[in-house]
Scaffold this active site. Sequence first.
Site, PDB file in Angstrom:
ATOM      1  CB  SER A 156      39.883 -36.329  57.874  1.00 33.25           C
ATOM      2  OG  SER A 156      40.332 -37.068  56.772  1.00 33.25           O
TER       3      SER A 156
ATOM      4  NE  ARG B  45      32.084 -44.285  51.874  1.00 33.81           N
ATOM      5  CZ  ARG B  45      32.403 -43.303  52.705  1.00 33.81           C
ATOM      6  NH1 ARG B  45      33.362 -42.457  52.376  1.00 33.81           N
ATOM      7  NH2 ARG B  45      31.779 -43.156  53.848  1.00 33.81           N
TER       8      ARG B  45
ATOM      9  CG  ASP C 281      44.112 -42.367  61.408  1.00 34.57           C
ATOM     10  OD1 ASP C 281      44.158 -42.936  60.301  1.00 34.57           O
ATOM     11  OD2 ASP C 281      43.825 -41.156  61.544  1.00 34.57           O
TER      12      ASP C 281
ATOM     13  CG  HIS D 252      40.963 -41.518  59.086  1.00 31.64           C
ATOM     14  ND1 HIS D 252      41.833 -40.570  59.591  1.00 31.64           N
ATOM     15  CD2 HIS D 252      40.173 -40.859  58.190  1.00 31.64           C
ATOM     16  CE1 HIS D 252      41.604 -39.397  59.020  1.00 31.64           C
ATOM     17  NE2 HIS D 252      40.593 -39.551  58.174  1.00 31.64           N
ATOM     18  CG  ASP D 253      35.487 -44.152  59.836  1.00 32.56           C
ATOM     19  OD1 ASP D 253      35.844 -43.171  59.141  1.00 32.56           O
ATOM     20  OD2 ASP D 253      34.743 -45.057  59.410  1.00 32.56           O
TER      21      ASP D 253
END
Length: 388
Positions: free
Chosen positions: A157, A227, A322, A355-356
């Site tokens: 990232s 968040r 992602d 993405h994680d």
Amino acid sequence: MPETLSSTSVGLVTPQVARFDTPLRLACGRELPAFELVYETYGTLNETASNAVLICHALSGHHHAAGYHHVDDRKPGWWDAHIGPGKSIDTRRFFVITVNNLGGCHGSTGPSSENPATGRIWGPDFPLMTVTDWVNSQAMLADRLGIQRFAAVVGGSLGGMQVLQWAMSLPERVANATVIAATPRLSAQNIAFNEVARQAIRSDPEFFDGWYSEHQTLPRQGLRLARMVGHITYLSEHSMGARFGRDLRTDSLNYGYDVEFEVESYLRYQGDTFSTRFDANTYLLMTKALDYFDPAGEHEDDLPRALSTATCRFLVVSFTTDWRFAPARSRELVDALLRAGKHVSYANIDSPHGHDAFLLPNERYEAVLGGFMTRVANDVEQATGGNS
């Protein structure tokens, strides 16, 4: 003692602090007269200092990437799945360094630190950082540790952007570069998500234009919303659906605005937790650094030209679901590297986690990353006569 503290863990680790009294000139035109970097190391540096690997962290990451700080810690460092004895980044063969970036909120000099010129905390007066600034400060730490060339620089990232900058700015100091779930520049959609998050923080009545600590408060609501928005973009639709679906917390609808769906409860929990452990000014600063990163923009939008200075081998990894930094962005980077005549390997890993996925265990991911890093370790050991 955590159950995972085993032969594959780096074990208990203690953060270290490096202080620099040499001024650091920043891309924004300002200067830090002095600064501190908090970092951790795992493994042993060999006699030629040629087996060092730098891990660059993502937006909400920090220096604690592997192992445990205390025997009663419930969770290890954020990338423990991939760093340790026998893991993809094998600490029996590598000396691994992880750094909390400047502007961070986990010990390195940042908005929560004291401004020596005023005696106040820096707060919103802390200068905006760029990826180049972070790389320059990391290079100063490498000098302090006696490392002239990294066997590899690795990051996911925002960390992957730092890897790219290392390869372009300091090519003689990088033998291999691993760019994971990253992009050579943000899309307009990504910049838009970051701006929504920033406005959530800045519009919080407890923000006080960034001077919230002097008012003995925190913009918790703004951080919480930031968040929540960010976390949605880190997950895939499939992973959210598989985990939560449309499950209710109770047996029936409440016909109100309290938490009803499990996914709502999860997002609120993530927001609440984040709002107590992360600094709002740091969040603003790091999202701006993401927005600013655009090496091609400095070369008339010619990405191959921007990458022309790199001399290392590259591994680029993306993940199928992602959508924050989609595989197309990684392929754009790979194509540019090939047009620039660079040695590059690419893998698009099938994962449902969005993405994680770059943070999580995955058999194919570990095979790709581990295979590349094994070759790096073999090269180091061959160059040193078999002694890493």
